[in-house]
Design a protein around this motif. Structure first.
Motif, PDB file in Angstrom:
ATOM      1  N   GLN A 188       0.792  -1.022   0.016  1.00  0.00           N
ATOM      2  CA  GLN A 188      -0.023   0.005   0.143  1.00  0.00           C
ATOM      3  C   GLN A 188       0.730   1.147  -0.293  1.00  0.00           C
ATOM      4  O   GLN A 188       2.151   1.070   0.554  1.00  0.00           O
ATOM      5  CB  GLN A 188      -0.928  -0.048   1.143  1.00  0.00           C
ATOM      6  CG  GLN A 188      -1.979  -1.206   1.369  1.00  0.00           C
ATOM      7  CD  GLN A 188      -3.072  -0.990   0.150  1.00  0.00           C
ATOM      8  OE1 GLN A 188      -3.337   0.197  -0.114  1.00  0.00           O
ATOM      9  NE2 GLN A 188      -3.636  -2.205  -0.279  1.00  0.00           N
ATOM     10  N   SER A 214      -2.963   2.896  -5.320  1.00  0.00           N
ATOM     11  CA  SER A 214      -2.899   1.463  -4.868  1.00  0.00           C
ATOM     12  C   SER A 214      -3.922   0.409  -5.408  1.00  0.00           C
ATOM     13  O   SER A 214      -5.239   0.873  -5.583  1.00  0.00           O
ATOM     14  CB  SER A 214      -3.081   1.232  -3.488  1.00  0.00           C
ATOM     15  OG  SER A 214      -1.937   2.176  -2.899  1.00  0.00           O
ATOM     16  N   SER A 227      -0.446  -7.175  -5.479  1.00  0.00           N
ATOM     17  CA  SER A 227      -0.791  -5.794  -4.970  1.00  0.00           C
ATOM     18  C   SER A 227       0.242  -5.001  -5.960  1.00  0.00           C
ATOM     19  O   SER A 227       1.524  -5.233  -6.112  1.00  0.00           O
ATOM     20  CB  SER A 227      -0.481  -5.599  -3.501  1.00  0.00           C
ATOM     21  OG  SER A 227      -1.431  -6.317  -2.683  1.00  0.00           O
ATOM     22  N   VAL A 229       1.486  -0.650  -6.476  1.00  0.00           N
ATOM     23  CA  VAL A 229       1.434   0.814  -6.210  1.00  0.00           C
ATOM     24  C   VAL A 229       1.985   1.454  -7.390  1.00  0.00           C
ATOM     25  O   VAL A 229       3.436   1.554  -7.724  1.00  0.00           O
ATOM     26  CB  VAL A 229       2.108   1.034  -4.934  1.00  0.00           C
ATOM     27  CG1 VAL A 229       2.039   2.633  -4.374  1.00  0.00           C
ATOM     28  CG2 VAL A 229       1.548   0.233  -3.701  1.00  0.00           C
TER      29      VAL A 229
END
Length: 490
Positions: A188, A214, A227, A229
Motif C-alpha cells: 500500500q 494502490s 498488489s 502501487v
C-alpha cells in the motif's frame, strides 16, 4: 594543607566519573550485543514474517530526487529515486526496559527479511533497483522495520509530444512483489502523494506532482492477484528556450518569404529567393524531428505547422515559376486568347486592384525647348535580347542617347533651321513618329504593359494574397492551439 586535600578530592572525583562513563559505554555495547544475538540468533530471513491470517502489510513512499536524463526519441528516462519501505515484523519485538532503554537497532539488509519489491518499468541491465542491497534497515522496539534506500533507475516512458514544447509528460513507477501474491503480501502507498521536499530543480522540466494509487492486478500466469502501487510523476516542460531558438526564428523566416513576392519578375531572382526559404524550412523541420520518437500514435502540432509551412514554400516556388513563365511568354510570339484576357486581366485584375502601368522605356521624352520630342530608339527585339542576356535597358537607352546626341553635334542641327519653316518636317523624322511596320515598339499599344506582362503582374498579385493569407492563417491557428494548451496546463 586544605588546598592539597581539595585537589586530591577533585582528582578522585574526575577519575571516578571517567571510569563510570567508560563502564557505561562498555555496558551499553554489551546490551546492544545481547539484543542483536537475542533478536537475530534464531531469526530466519527466508520466511515472510506473517504472524496472522491477514497478509503482511508493506507501505511504500516515493521521493523523487532528480531527473538525470530524459530521452524523448528512445522514450526512456533515468531518474534518481528515494524509496521508503515500512512493515511490521513480529519476530523483531523486544522490551526496551530490559535492554537499557534501547528503542531501535540498525541491521544489514542481509540479516532480516526484506520484501522483494520490483519496479515493473525498469529496464536497467545492472539490476532492477541497483544499490538496494547496500543500505541498512532500522528496527524499532515495537517490531516496525524501516528500510530507506536511494537508487538510480532507467525506466520506459511513453512520451506524448502532441503539444511540444508546451507538453506535459506522465511517468509511471509501478512497484509490486515479484513472488508474493496479495494473500501473503499487501503493498500500500503510505499517502496519496509522493514526497517532493528534496527534489532538485531541473532546468528543462518543472515537476508538478507525484500521485500514488494502490491497486490489485490479476496475473493468471503467476498464481493469483498481486498488489501494485503506481506513482505517477507529472512534469511540465519549460518552453522558453524552444520558443526562442526554434519557433521564433522559423516565424521570422516565414515572414521573410513574403518579400519574395515583392521582387519584380524582370529581376529573375524570385525562384532563387523562394528556394532558399524552402531549404531553411526543411532544416528547421529536421532539427525538430531529431527530438521526436519514431511513432505515429501522437504527432506533434509543431511538426504539422512546419510541414504545412514547407508545403507552402514549395507552392511559392511553383507560383514564382508560373509568374516567370507568363512574364517571358511574349518572347515566343504567342497571342493571348480572348477568354484568358477577359478572366485574368479584366475580371481578376479588378479584384486584385491591378491597373496598367506605364513602362519608362516606352514613353517619349518631350523637350520643352524648341518643342523637340526625343525617344530612345530601343526596339522590342533589343528588349527581348536584353532580357535573355540580363543586359540593363538603361544601358541600351544610354547608348541610344549617346548616338543621338553625337548626331546632333555632327551637323544635323541644320534640320532645326528647317523645322522653323516646316514644323512637321522634323516630326516626321523623329523616332516617335517613324511608323516603320517592322518596329513593334512604336505601336501605340506598346506604350503600356503588353498583355503577357500585365497577366504576369495580375497573377503575381493573386499569388501574393493567397500565400500571405494561408501563411498567416497557419501561424495564427498554431499559436492559438499552443496558447490554449499552456492555459490548460497552468
Amino acid at each position: 594543607m586544605a588546598n592539597t586535600f581539595l585537589m586530591l578530592f577533585m582528582f578522585y572525583h574526575s577519575l571516578h566519573n571517567g571510569i563510570a562513563n567508560d563502564l557505561a559505554k562498555v555496558d551499553n555495547y554489551r546490551y546492544h550485543m545481547d539484543l542483536y544475538k537475542m533478536m537475530l540468533g534464531n531469526y530466519d530471513k527466508r520466511i515472510i514474517p506473517q504472524c496472522s491470517d491477514n497478509p503482511l502489510k508493506v507501505t511504500i513512499q516515493l521521493a523523487p530526487r532528480e531527473i538525470v536524463d530524459l530521452r524523448e526519441q528512445q522514450e526512456n528516462g533515468e531518474f534518481q529515486l528515494w524509496v521508503r519501505l515500512s512493515w511490521f515484523d513480529c519476530n523483531l519485538v523486544w522490551n526496551k526496559t530490559d535492554y537499557r532503554n534501547i528503542s531501535w537497532l540498525v541491521v544489514s539488509y542481509r540479516d532480516i527479511w526484506v520484501p522483494d519489491i520490483t519496479l515493473i518499468e525498469g529496464i536497467d541491465f545492472i539490476g532492477n533497483m541497483p544499490n538496494m542491497k547496500q543500505y541498512r534497515a532500522r528496527i524499532t522496539s515495537n517490531g516496525q522495520v524501516h528500510f530507506n534506500f536511494l537508487t538510480v533507475v532507467n525506466t520506459v516512458c511513453h512520451m506524448d509530444l502532441t503539444y511540444y514544447p508546451f507538453d506535459v509528460q506522465m511517468f509511471d513507477f509501478t512497484f509490486t512483489s515479484w513472488i508474493y501474491t496479495s494473500d501473503a503480501l499487501n503493498i500500500q502507498a503510505s499517502s496519496n502523494y509522493g514526497d517532493l521536499t528534496y527534489f532538485s530543480p531541473n532546468q528543462e522540466f518543472i515537476v508538478k506532482e507525484v500521485a500514488a494509487t494502490s491497486t490489485t492486478q490479476p496475473y493468471p500466469c503467476c498464481g493469483g492477484n498481486f498488489s501494485l502501487v503506481t506513482f505517477t510523476l507529472k512534469i511540465k516542460r519549460r518552453p522558453t528556450f524552444f520558443m526562442a531558438t526554434i519557433v521564433v526564428p522559423f516565424v521570422i523566416i516565414t515572414i521573410l518569404s513574403f518579400a519574395g513576392f515583392a521582387l519584380p519578375s524582370i529581376s529573375g531572382e524570385k525562384i532563387t529567393f523562394h528556394t532558399t526559404i524552402l531549404l531553411a524550412t526543411v532544416v528547421f523541420l529536421l532539427l525538430v524531428q531529431d527530438q521526436f520518437p519514431s511513432t505515429s500514435e501522437t504527432f506533434p502540432k509543431i511538426a504539422i505547422y512546419f510541414s504545412i509551412s514547407m508545403i507552402l514554400s514549395c507552392v511559392s516556388c511553383v507560383m514564382s515559376a508560373i509568374v516567370m513563365y507568363i512574364y517571358y511568354n511574349d518572347l515566343s510570339g504567342k497571342k493571348m486568347h480572348k477568354w484568358v484576357k477577359l478572366i485574368f486581366i479584366e475580371w481578376l485584375g479588378k479584384i486584385m486592384l491591378v491597373t496598367e502601368i506605364d513602362l519608362p522605356y516606352h514613353i517619349c521624352k518631350v523637350q520643352q525647348e524648341g518643342s523637340i520630342q526625343r525617344k530612345p530608339t530601343v526596339s522590342q527585339e533589343e528588349i527581348r535580347k536584353s532580357r535573355k542576356s540580363r543586359k540593363s535597358l538603361k544601358d541600351l537607352e544610354a547608348a541610344e542617347k549617346i548616338d543621338y546626341d553625337s548626331i546632333l553635334l555632327n551637323g544635323i542641327h541644320e534640320d532645326l533651321e528647317d523645322e522653323k519653316s516646316s514644323p512637321n518636317k522634323y516630326l516626321r523624322k523623329s523616332p516617335c513618329n517613324d511608323h516603320d511596320p517592322s518596329r513593334n515598339d512604336l505601336d501605340p499599344s506598346t506604350r503600356k504593359m503588353n498583355d503577357w506582362e500585365l497577366l504576369a503582374y495580375t497573377v503575381d498579385r493573386f499569388f501574393t494574397v493567397f500565400y500571405v493569407s494561408v501563411t498567416v492563417l497557419n501561424s495564427f491557428v498554431f499559436l492559438i492551439i499552443m496558447k490554449s494548451q499552456e492555459d490548460r496546463i497552468s
